[in-house]
Write an enzyme that holds these catalytic residues in place. Sequence first.
Site, PDB file in Angstrom:
ATOM      1  N   TRP A   1       0.857  -1.191   0.000  1.00 50.74           N
ATOM      2  CA  TRP A   1       0.000   0.000   0.000  1.00 50.74           C
ATOM      3  C   TRP A   1       0.895   1.244   0.000  1.00 50.74           C
ATOM      4  CZ3 TRP A   1      -5.166   0.333  -0.604  1.00 50.74           C
ATOM      5  CH2 TRP A   1      -5.798   1.550  -0.303  1.00 50.74           C
TER       6      TRP A   1
ATOM      7  N   SER B   1      -0.667  -2.176   5.842  1.00 50.41           N
ATOM      8  CA  SER B   1      -0.145  -2.037   7.206  1.00 50.41           C
ATOM      9  C   SER B   1      -0.910  -2.903   8.202  1.00 50.41           C
ATOM     10  CB  SER B   1      -0.203  -0.570   7.640  1.00 50.41           C
ATOM     11  OG  SER B   1       0.669   0.221   6.862  1.00 50.41           O
TER      12      SER B   1
ATOM     13  N   THR C   1     -12.411   9.336   5.608  1.00 47.07           N
ATOM     14  CA  THR C   1     -13.127   8.485   6.560  1.00 47.07           C
ATOM     15  C   THR C   1     -12.236   8.158   7.761  1.00 47.07           C
ATOM     16  OG1 THR C   1     -12.408   6.386   5.582  1.00 47.07           O
ATOM     17  CG2 THR C   1     -14.327   7.469   4.592  1.00 47.07           C
TER      18      THR C   1
ATOM     19  N   HIS D   1     -11.160   5.219   8.421  1.00 49.30           N
ATOM     20  CA  HIS D   1     -10.403   3.999   8.124  1.00 49.30           C
ATOM     21  C   HIS D   1      -8.919   4.170   8.467  1.00 49.30           C
ATOM     22  CE1 HIS D   1      -9.928   0.089   6.293  1.00 49.30           C
ATOM     23  NE2 HIS D   1      -8.944   0.523   5.527  1.00 49.30           N
TER      24      HIS D   1
END
Length: 256
Positions: A107, A141, A171, A173
């Site tokens: 990511w 992660s 958000t 998240h």
Amino acid sequence: RRLTRAHSQMLPMLRVSAVVLFLAGSSVAFTPSFSPAFAPAAAPGLSAQRLAPSVSTSKPLLLRPAFNDVAQTTADGPATVVAAGKGIGFPELNGTDMRIGICHSRWNQELVNKLRTGTKESLAEMGIEDDNIVEFEVPGSWELPLAARYMALTQKVDAVICIGVLIKGETDHYDMIKDAATNGIMQLGLETGIPILCGIMGCHTIEQVEARATGDNNHGVWWGKTAVEMATLRKVQMGKAPSGASAGVEKKRILF
């Protein structure tokens, strides 16, 4: 019990008078807001000017230091506020014969690779060969703590460095992943006794990550050095310090 109602009503007034007299006789560094009309009634014979002493200018005022600043003090009182430098210093470190693990995420892979490169260059400078660097790659992660656990239990590493990049979005998240992953990494180190480094970078913008993943401010370099320093500390305390142990780390076993 024999106090009359009138005597009971006088007690609060006596307490107020005592407080006013105490403040008037002390060198208070602030200016209370006393009303001239109230002062004679609360403490007869005292003027409003005496009840409200001016702020002393003989010594500099101590201000709350700003973020990342250090307040210096002297025998005569507080001095000026000086800025503290960023970064961290390290002793001379030698990672010869050490085996270090790196768990990194895909990511934000481009940014992760810059931090990963800084980490590996740092390890190489301390004498760790490529064959003694074990790498696991995971999607994000969130998966780093579990991958680090597998590595700590199966790869006979002296330390594990977890590297990931999280950038805050619209958000919650980001907060969910960041908090859970970093807590898991800390708990894993405490449970296994193996240094597990948190290289998860949580930033609000890509520019913030770039500033911390490039050049002399590449945090991956610090993570590599920290891994070797903590691995050396663990070996020393377990009585297994390598022959090329870091010169800057005192070779002393502490018994509790």
